[in-house]
Design a protein around this motif. Structure first.
Motif, short mmCIF file in Angstrom:
data_model
loop_
_atom_site.label_atom_id
_atom_site.label_comp_id
_atom_site.label_asym_id
_atom_site.label_seq_id
_atom_site.Cartn_x
_atom_site.Cartn_y
_atom_site.Cartn_z
N GLN A 162 0.98 -1.32 -0.32
CA GLN A 162 0.16 0.12 -0.10
C GLN A 162 0.96 1.19 -0.10
O GLN A 162 0.33 2.40 -0.23
CB GLN A 162 -0.98 0.09 1.34
CG GLN A 162 -1.88 -1.27 1.19
CD GLN A 162 -2.73 -1.14 0.07
OE1 GLN A 162 -3.46 -0.08 -0.29
NE2 GLN A 162 -2.95 -2.20 -0.30
N CYS A 163 2.06 1.15 0.34
CA CYS A 163 2.88 2.02 0.55
C CYS A 163 3.78 2.36 -0.95
O CYS A 163 4.62 1.71 -1.11
CB CYS A 163 3.94 2.13 1.53
SG CYS A 163 5.18 3.28 1.48
N LEU A 164 3.46 3.12 -1.71
CA LEU A 164 4.09 3.19 -3.24
C LEU A 164 5.68 3.54 -3.05
O LEU A 164 6.34 3.16 -3.89
CB LEU A 164 3.61 4.54 -4.14
CG LEU A 164 1.96 3.98 -4.32
CD1 LEU A 164 1.31 5.21 -5.09
CD2 LEU A 164 1.67 2.71 -5.05
N ILE A 211 3.85 4.39 6.06
CA ILE A 211 3.63 5.17 5.08
C ILE A 211 5.26 5.70 4.70
O ILE A 211 5.89 6.15 5.59
CB ILE A 211 2.80 6.49 4.87
CG1 ILE A 211 2.51 6.75 3.36
CG2 ILE A 211 3.11 7.28 5.79
CD1 ILE A 211 1.92 6.09 2.54
N CYS A 212 5.39 5.91 3.64
CA CYS A 212 6.94 6.28 2.99
C CYS A 212 6.68 7.69 2.20
O CYS A 212 5.93 7.93 1.64
CB CYS A 212 7.79 5.51 2.46
SG CYS A 212 8.56 4.33 3.26
N ASP A 213 7.51 8.60 2.66
CA ASP A 213 7.47 10.10 1.87
C ASP A 213 8.08 10.06 0.64
O ASP A 213 9.46 9.37 0.28
CB ASP A 213 8.36 11.01 2.90
CG ASP A 213 8.00 12.34 2.42
OD1 ASP A 213 7.76 12.55 1.08
OD2 ASP A 213 7.81 13.52 3.46
N ARG A 214 7.50 10.43 -0.51
CA ARG A 214 8.23 10.37 -1.77
C ARG A 214 9.50 11.21 -1.83
O ARG A 214 10.30 11.01 -2.80
CB ARG A 214 7.09 11.13 -2.78
CG ARG A 214 7.57 10.91 -4.20
CD ARG A 214 6.47 11.80 -5.37
NE ARG A 214 7.06 11.74 -6.58
CZ ARG A 214 7.84 12.57 -7.21
NH1 ARG A 214 8.06 13.67 -6.16
NH2 ARG A 214 8.05 12.92 -8.20
N GLU A 215 9.69 12.26 -0.99
CA GLU A 215 10.82 13.07 -0.76
C GLU A 215 12.16 12.21 -0.93
O GLU A 215 13.21 12.70 -1.46
CB GLU A 215 10.68 13.89 0.29
CG GLU A 215 12.00 14.89 0.44
CD GLU A 215 12.01 15.91 -0.67
OE1 GLU A 215 13.26 16.50 -1.11
OE2 GLU A 215 10.93 16.22 -1.35
#
Length: 590
Positions: free
Chosen positions: A260-262, A277-281
């Protein structure tokens, strides 16, 4: 695990403590494998395995929507797995549920102790295995056999059991009895002709090579545990809980969070305490550096296994090797007289193979940059170059590939008395565009441009059933564990294929392809991503599990072909925040 001191039905991880794992006596309750004796077909969803001794204070049958018995029995197994046997015993006593019924406990014991006739008897429901002096004529607790999972094949299970018996006899060098088992017990199944043939060849195998050729684990005990795991998957889960089920469920919870965490790009597993959740940054989506040392199109890039170096192959006939801290070029290899198509690092990173359109492959020492050997396929046509190479796990043997039908695959060994002569050449008749060897050295995977992926056993050189596709393919890439294969399709898709089942399990769409060789690879800390080049100058990144296109990154500009083509990509295996791409604009982007 002692449930109660005053009962004869005492179990410790599936075995009676009073009998030390011997065949248990008839239980006091009227049940078979925990199922009511008047219904043992396994068809009813209400069937349970729990040998309920006595009921604890009345509890609802469900726990927050989950079957209470299932939850409790899985918890009991989990506590035993973790070494908390006292806690498991208390939970069993308080709940009234036991982990396994007597037949299951006896079956587990028979497999782990190698009492094969007893195991078959319990499986089939025969009493022929019970030769104990104190057995009673009316003891029919196993007459019905074990309840199997839907679609399970009893013959397959018996074949596995007898195959284990055969291999153990070979291991003990009891060849006469082993041959009898092969002829009288295994052959009548006619279950798998190829497997029977493979087993028969082991009769002539030297003792020191037996376990390797049989693909056996280190000890007999380990192989029996693996057999039990395979068999347990064929038994109804309500009858026999698969080993380590609680840990499996936790793994599924964590994997679901990752799916679920892209942008999940860390090797650290999510916590069970909270959602993740992981940050796209923190995802590598921006160009940090551009290498411009090549004067021709860049056709292949590859990181060393330790991530400390990057090799780049070019149309300009050279290979550059960079260290990956400052990206200083430490070697430029100029020995080829035509375009370099491919590079391959040895597993220990001490050597590198370069493949060229000059019909030669060369092996270099990485530290010194010195060439060790030049290799040529024995070809009748010098127009066919060497297309790819793959190392064996020993870092001394490898395979090279060619489009030449007369010499398309050659196996080499640097420890041979003549390292420039192949130790094996596969029979002629097909072409090979790309090649890979699984990390354990078991399988060789070769891409035939005629829409076929050929699979060979590296021990016997025998070809296994191939994988056929409906579209032209240009490249392949293996996952680290060798279980899955990425295939770039000329129709503009990247397919992920399960090597064991030969099934296409994922399709990644969006990139452009059709005219040129485009490469892809797995990437990220846990190979959570698939990244591919494209003929539109872009780099495409998908989430591996849900197939979502998460990034479309600017890649490379126009080359001599006039197209903006990204031909090759590679992800640093040790730095999840770094990947490289090469293109027709002669540049390498980091």
């Amino acid at each position: 695990m002692r449930v109660d001191e005053d009962t004869g039905q005492v179990f410790s991880n599936g075995h009676t403590t009073s009998s030390n794992g011997s065949t248990p006596r008839k239980p006091a309750h009227a049940a078979i494998n925990g199922h009511a004796s008047n219904n043992f077909s396994g068809s009813s969803p209400s069937l349970k395995n729990g040998a309920v001794r006595r009921l604890s204070p009345v509890q609802p049958p469900t726990y927050r929507g989950h079957d209470r018995e299932e939850v409790v029995r899985i918890l009991i197994q989990g506590l035993l797995d973790m070494g908390y046997s006292n806690a498991a015993s208390v939970l069993s006593t308080e709940s009234g549920y036991e982990l396994e019924s007597p037949p299951v406990a006896a079956f587990r014991s028979a497999i782990l102790q190698g009492v094969w006739s007893e195991a078959e008897g319990i499986l089939l429901g025969s009493r022929r295995y019970d030769h104990s002096e104190d057995s009673h004529g009316d003891d029919d607790q196993y007459d019905q056999g074990l309840v199997l999972a839907e679609g399970a094949d009893t013959d397959q299970m018996l074949f596995w059991i007898r195959q284990q018996k055969f291999l153990e006899l070979l291991d003990q060098r009891d060849l006469g009895v082993a041959l009898m088992v092969l002829r009288q017990e295994l052959t009548p199944f006619a279950h798998d002709i190829h497997q029977l043939h493979a087993l028969s060849t082991l009769l002539m195998c030297p003792p020191e090579d037996l376990r390797t050729k049989a693909h056996w684990p280190g000890t007999v005990e380990e192989s029996r545990k693996m057999l039990l795991q395979d068999l347990s998957r064929c038994i109804a889960p309500s009858v026999m809980i698969r080993d380590h089920r609680l840990a499996e469920l936790f793994d599924q919870v964590k994997q679901n969070q990752i799916n679920q965490c892209l942008y999940h790009n860390t090797a650290i597993a999510p916590s069970l305490y909270s959602d993740h959740i992981c940050d796209r940054e923190y995802f590598p989506s921006r160009t940090a550096l551009q290498l411009e040392d090549h004067t021709g199109e860049v056709w292949h890039v590859q990181f060393s296994h330790d991530g400390s170096k990057l090799a780049t192959a070019s149309q300009d006939r050279t290979v550059n090797i960079y260290e990956t801290v400052t990206f200083k070029c430490i070697h430029t290899l100029r020995h080829h007289s035509a375009e370099v198509t491919y590079v391959a690092w040895s597993p220990d990173d001490t050597k590198i193979i370069t493949c060229s359109q000059d019909c030669k492959a060369r092996v270099f020492d990485v530290e010194s940059g010195r060439m060790r050997v030049t290799l040529e396929h024995q070809s009748v046509d010098s127009s066919y170059g060497i297309t790819a190479a793959a190392w064996g796990p020993d870092s001394m043997s490898f395979v090279t590939a060619s489009h030449d039908r007369n010499s398309q695959l050659c196996h080499w060994n640097l420890q041979s008395s003549q390292p420039d002569r192949p130790v094996h050449v596969w029979p002629r008749g097909f072409r090979v565009q790309d090649v890979a060897i699984t990390e354990d050295g078991h399988w060789l995977v070769a891409l035939d441009p005629q829409n076929i992926i050929r699979v060979f056993d590296m021990q016997t050189y025998r070809e296994e059933p191939p994988i056929k596709t409906e579209s032209k393919m240009t490249s392949i890439s293996l996952s680290r564990d060798g279980s899955t294969l990425l295939v770039n399709m000329a129709i503009g898709e990247v397919h992920m294929i399960d090597l064991a089942t030969r099934d296409t399990v994922r399709k990644f769409r969006g990139q452009k392809q059709g005219e040129f060789v485009i490469r892809s690879c797995f990437g990220g800390a846990a190979e959570n991503f698939v990244v591919s080049g494209s003929e539109d100058g872009m780099i495409y990144v998908w989430h591996k599990e849900n197939e979502a296109l998460i990034e479309k990154l600017p890649g490379h500009g126009h080359g001599q072909s006039g197209k903006e083509c990204v031909t090759t990509v590679a992800w640093n295996p040790k730095d999840p925040g770094m990947f490289a791409s090469g293109g027709d604009d002669r540049k390498v982007r980091m």
